[in-house]
Design a protein around this motif. Structure first.
Motif, mmCIF file in Angstrom:
data_model
loop_
_atom_site.group_PDB
_atom_site.id
_atom_site.type_symbol
_atom_site.label_atom_id
_atom_site.label_comp_id
_atom_site.label_asym_id
_atom_site.label_seq_id
_atom_site.Cartn_x
_atom_site.Cartn_y
_atom_site.Cartn_z
ATOM 1 N N LYS A 55 45.532 75.621 23.232
ATOM 2 C CA LYS A 55 44.537 76.653 23.545
ATOM 3 C C LYS A 55 43.309 76.526 22.637
ATOM 4 C CE LYS A 55 47.848 80.075 25.292
ATOM 5 N NZ LYS A 55 48.417 81.442 25.098
ATOM 6 N N VAL A 56 43.553 76.157 21.378
ATOM 7 C CA VAL A 56 42.435 75.950 20.456
ATOM 8 C C VAL A 56 41.557 74.797 20.934
ATOM 9 C CG1 VAL A 56 41.785 75.301 18.104
ATOM 10 C CG2 VAL A 56 43.655 76.914 18.469
ATOM 11 N N CYS A 57 42.190 73.730 21.425
ATOM 12 C CA CYS A 57 41.439 72.593 21.963
ATOM 13 C C CYS A 57 40.511 73.037 23.084
ATOM 14 C CB CYS A 57 42.394 71.520 22.485
ATOM 15 S SG CYS A 57 43.244 70.589 21.206
ATOM 16 N N LEU A 58 41.053 73.838 23.998
ATOM 17 C CA LEU A 58 40.246 74.310 25.121
ATOM 18 C C LEU A 58 39.064 75.138 24.645
ATOM 19 C CD1 LEU A 58 42.988 75.427 27.703
ATOM 20 C CD2 LEU A 58 42.044 73.151 27.292
ATOM 21 N N ALA A 59 39.324 76.041 23.721
ATOM 22 C CA ALA A 59 38.265 76.928 23.237
ATOM 23 C C ALA A 59 37.198 76.174 22.457
ATOM 24 C CB ALA A 59 38.874 78.041 22.377
ATOM 25 N N ASP A 60 37.613 75.274 21.570
ATOM 26 C CA ASP A 60 36.661 74.596 20.691
ATOM 27 C C ASP A 60 35.889 73.484 21.397
ATOM 28 O OD1 ASP A 60 37.505 76.281 18.761
ATOM 29 O OD2 ASP A 60 38.272 74.757 17.388
ATOM 30 N N PHE A 117 39.166 64.231 21.085
ATOM 31 C CA PHE A 117 39.010 65.560 20.489
ATOM 32 C C PHE A 117 40.372 66.244 20.356
ATOM 33 C CE2 PHE A 117 38.422 70.117 20.623
ATOM 34 C CZ PHE A 117 37.332 70.341 19.791
ATOM 35 N N CYS A 118 41.143 66.243 21.436
ATOM 36 C CA CYS A 118 42.456 66.889 21.405
ATOM 37 C C CYS A 118 43.388 66.190 20.419
ATOM 38 C CB CYS A 118 43.068 66.883 22.804
ATOM 39 S SG CYS A 118 42.203 67.942 23.991
ATOM 40 N N LYS A 131 36.028 70.567 9.692
ATOM 41 C CA LYS A 131 35.317 71.489 8.803
ATOM 42 C C LYS A 131 34.759 72.720 9.510
ATOM 43 C CE LYS A 131 32.669 69.514 5.721
ATOM 44 N NZ LYS A 131 31.590 68.696 5.133
ATOM 45 N N GLY A 132 34.800 72.734 10.838
ATOM 46 C CA GLY A 132 34.207 73.851 11.557
ATOM 47 C C GLY A 132 32.700 73.841 11.479
ATOM 48 N N ASP A 133 32.130 72.680 11.233
ATOM 49 C CA ASP A 133 30.690 72.519 11.072
ATOM 50 C C ASP A 133 30.106 71.961 12.368
ATOM 51 O OD1 ASP A 133 28.129 72.133 10.214
ATOM 52 O OD2 ASP A 133 28.588 70.532 8.793
#
Length: 212
Positions: free
Chosen positions: A74-79, A105-106, A160-162
């Protein structure tokens, strides 16, 4: 201990829980993934349709990871939505390009969540593990190209969420639009007979420098 439950060094109240058996419930992961995709909210940007069209890639990455972690799925889909929306703003075609990026990415998301894919010391983003043979096993789970060339903006976003949309667009334009391809990229990924002499002269030296 709860001090209010103790009297004269003895417990006034005590609870015990005995576990006599552990039962593992098996689920059909493919059906679960399809359910998650079908229930994904549609915001009018075409992202849900994109996910459903690329269901097979999402399923493959999930299965290849061997973690069976639906939360990370689910995180993959959202990000990945940021990647999708930025890609739409670029002139880079979706077909033939974004599929591999989605899979990679996944894959790095799954490995990052368990601490295997992280930021290296001066060498970008790497797979880490105490044992070298374990690194090999991690790489062999996925498609051969997975960790060969990961877009820098993808790695930074996952690890890093960057996120820098403009920088990402510039990076994919440089990689996928022929007129903007660097000699270094052309030397690395082109077939030998498609190379120009300029690609060799300008593309090989920086790669050798990086190798050392």
């Amino acid at each position: 201990a709860n001090e209010e439950k103790i009297e004269d060094d003895d417990y006034i109240e005590m609870k015990e829980k005995l576990i006599s058996r552990t039962i593992n419930f098996s689920v059909n992961n493919i059906e679960m993934l399809e359910s998650i995709l079908n229930d994904y909210p549609e915001d009018g940007d075409g992202y849900k349709e994109f996910l459903i069209q690329h269901k097979q890639i999402l399923v493959e990455a999930f299965s290849d990871s061997e973690y069976n972690n639906l939360r990370t799925f689910k995180v993959c889909l959202a990000d990945f939505k940021r990647v999708y929306l930025a890609w739409k703003e670029s002139d880079v075609p979706f077909k033939g390009n974004i599929e591999n990026v989605l899979y990679v990415f996944c894959a790095i998301m799954y490995e990052n969540k368990v601490g295997h894919y992280t930021e290296g010391q001066g060498i970008g983003y790497i797979i880490i593990d105490e044992k070298e043979n374990q690194k090999k096993k991690i790489k062999e789970k996925y498609a051969f190209y997975t960790f060969t060339y990961v877009l820098d903006n993808i790695s930074r976003w996952v690890v890093k969420g960057d996120w820098d949309k403009d920088d990402f667009i510039a990076e994919i334009r440089k990689k996928y639009i022929k007129e903007e391809l660097s000699h270094e990229w052309a030397f690395t990924y082109s077939h030998f007979w498609d190379l120009q002499q300029e690609d060799i002269d300008e593309g090989m030296p920086p790669l050798i420098a990086k190798a050392y």
